[in-house]
Design an enzyme around this catalytic site. Structure first.
Site, PDB file in Angstrom:
ATOM      1  CD  GLU A 241      -3.059  -3.238   2.369  1.00 10.59           C
ATOM      2  OE1 GLU A 241      -3.186  -2.132   1.837  1.00 10.59           O
ATOM      3  OE2 GLU A 241      -3.715  -3.587   3.367  1.00 10.59           O
TER       4      GLU A 241
ATOM      5  CB  THR B  90      -5.826  -2.734   0.531  1.00  8.31           C
ATOM      6  OG1 THR B  90      -5.419  -1.373   0.364  1.00  8.31           O
ATOM      7  CG2 THR B  90      -5.242  -3.583  -0.571  1.00  8.31           C
TER       8      THR B  90
ATOM      9  CB  SER C 241      -6.410   2.404   0.003  1.00  6.11           C
ATOM     10  OG  SER C 241      -5.117   2.892   0.264  1.00  6.11           O
TER      11      SER C 241
ATOM     12  CG  ASP D 197      -1.113   4.436   2.839  1.00  6.22           C
ATOM     13  OD1 ASP D 197      -0.928   5.269   1.939  1.00  6.22           O
ATOM     14  OD2 ASP D 197      -2.047   4.505   3.659  1.00  6.22           O
TER      15      ASP D 197
ATOM     16  CG  ASP E 158      -2.100   0.931   1.046  1.00  3.58           C
ATOM     17  OD1 ASP E 158      -1.877   2.114   0.712  1.00  3.58           O
ATOM     18  OD2 ASP E 158      -3.244   0.484   1.236  1.00  3.58           O
TER      19      ASP E 158
ATOM     20  CG  ASP F 205      -2.995   1.081  -2.576  1.00  5.09           C
ATOM     21  OD1 ASP F 205      -1.773   1.350  -2.538  1.00  5.09           O
ATOM     22  OD2 ASP F 205      -3.718   1.112  -1.563  1.00  5.09           O
ATOM     23  CG  HIS F 206      -2.329   5.011  -3.381  1.00  6.70           C
ATOM     24  ND1 HIS F 206      -1.455   5.376  -2.371  1.00  6.70           N
ATOM     25  CD2 HIS F 206      -3.380   4.418  -2.752  1.00  6.70           C
ATOM     26  CE1 HIS F 206      -1.966   5.044  -1.211  1.00  6.70           C
ATOM     27  NE2 HIS F 206      -3.132   4.446  -1.401  1.00  6.70           N
TER      28      HIS F 206
ATOM     29  CG  HIS G 278      -0.698   8.724   4.873  1.00  8.37           C
ATOM     30  ND1 HIS G 278      -1.206   9.656   4.002  1.00  8.37           N
ATOM     31  CD2 HIS G 278      -1.281   7.545   4.545  1.00  8.37           C
ATOM     32  CE1 HIS G 278      -2.063   9.073   3.172  1.00  8.37           C
ATOM     33  NE2 HIS G 278      -2.123   7.788   3.481  1.00  8.37           N
TER      34      HIS G 278
HETATM   35 ZN   LIG Z   1      -3.054   6.097   2.416  1.00  4.79          ZN
END
Ligand SMILES: [Zn+2]
Length: 375
Positions: free
Chosen positions: A248, A135, A82, A253, A41, A295-296, A257
């Site tokens: 995952e 996710t 997500s 992720d 993620d 996912d990004h 952040h």
């Molecule tokens: Zn995120």
């Protein structure tokens, strides 16, 4: 044999050779029995590069030979969440950002777990977040908003998922004292990971090892992700019908952040270890397709040289840095290994991941964004 007979026989031989090779594009031999989809993620190319500079072994990512790049934008925004990204990968439909398993019209769309379960495949999801997070939930839930954790938990119980592992126990607790897991034919372990000895083909099994998210690597999560992947692969292969498993690395992720480099490095190295164990299974099994993607991207993460270009660059020192505390719109890497892996090279949209996977597991489906039926 005169000259003409010889030429005729030679032509026949050529024609027979061509027909024996099969029609061009025939990939029947290359269909996998199992697909393991691994999602980092928030894992962009810089995150993927971490093991190349911050570990002391040959990065496992180099063993993948078929590489692609996927676009991640949602139906409504160039920068996805997500939830919309998971929905795109699991259903082949681009949707609005907080949507989970539903299209832009908020109506449910059939996901890959539902499609392949109908064909007899075993299915599972694993995450280092709560299993109800966007996710993993994208592979079983259908809700208009990703933060509806209780509804998502109920969707997991009602789903076709045969195996799950992660956190999120608090979303499954029933205040009236009912055992919702037992009611749905599930055995859930709340204490620790262990190999599942019960081979009953009807058994559904879960590990819920935290009330909400799993601990970070920096907090001592240990080998949860790699071990859970191994247990899942063992359990889901109890039938020879094939399986689909989503794994995952959720907290890559969160490190993005938080603009936290140590968090990022430890979570990426953990994800890489899980990829290594999955690849070992695939190499031995010979019948499995492994896809590693994201996912990004999160954080606008970069492995920049230290110093300042105006006043002096230190090319010998990598100083990881972040451009944002948000997601970014960058394309994400796709690595594929095993049967059918060649289908994942090139540039395409995240929705194409769904189409490619379903076509490999169900050649009659000929999945496409246009023909995916609504419920
Ligand atoms: Zn995120």
């Amino acid at each position: 044999m005169n000259r003409y007979t010889f030429v005729f026989q030679a032509l026949l031989l050529v024609a027979w050779s061509i027909s024996a090779m099969g029609t061009p594009g025939d990939s029947v031999k290359e269909r996998p029995l199992n697909i393991i989809l691994m999602i980092g993620d928030g894992m962009g190319v810089s995150q993927l590069s971490i093991p190349y500079y911050f570990s002391n072994h040959e990065p496992v990512f180099s063993r993948f030979k078929h590489i692609g790049l996927a676009g991640t934008s949602s139906a409504t925004h160039p920068v996805t969440q997500s939830s919309a990204a998971a929905t795109a990968i699991s259903t082949g439909v681009k949707t609005y950002n907080p949507a989970l398993g539903v299209g832009p019209d908020t109506l449910p769309r059939r996901n890959i777990v539902e499609i392949v379960s109908d064909l007899g495949y075993q299915t599972g999801v694993i995450a280092t977040s709560s299993v109800t997070d966007a996710t993993p939930a994208g592979f079983y839930a259908h809700v208009p908003d990703r933060y509806m954790h209780r509804e998502i938990a109920m969707d997991l119980l009602e789903s076709e998922i045969d195996f799950f592992a992660g956190g999120g126990l608090k979303y499954f607790i029933d205040t009236t004292g009912r055992d919702l897991f037992r009611e749905h034919g599930m055995t859930v372990n709340f204490s620790k990971l262990q190999k599942i000895e019960d081979r009953d083909p009807e058994l559904r099994y879960g590990f819920l090892l935290a009330m909400d998210r799993m601990p970070a690597m920096l907090e001592g999560r240990g080998d949860f992700l790699a071990d859970a992947s191994e247990i899942a692969m063992d359990f889901l292969s109890r039938k020879d019908s094939g399986f689909f498993l989503m794994v995952e690395g959720s907290q890559v992720d969160w490190a993005g952040h938080g603009n936290n480099t140590d968090y990022m490095i430890t979570e990426m190295n953990d994800f890489e270890e899980a990829v290594k164990r999955v690849l070992e299974f695939a190499e031995q099994d010979g019948n499995t397709l492994v896809i590693v993607t994201a996912d990004h991207e999160t954080g606008g993460f970069t492995l920049a040289a230290a110093g300042d270009y105006q006043t002096g660059t230190d090319y010998g020192t990598i100083e990881p840095s972040f451009a944002t505390t948000n997601h970014s719109a960058a394309l994400v890497p796709v690595l594929a290994y095993g049967r059918g892996a060649e289908n994942f090279a090139g540039f395409y949209e995240n929705t194409d991941l769904f189409c490619k996977m379903v076509e490999l597991l169900d050649p009659n489906q000929k999945a496409s964004r246009l023909t995916v039926p609504a419920y």
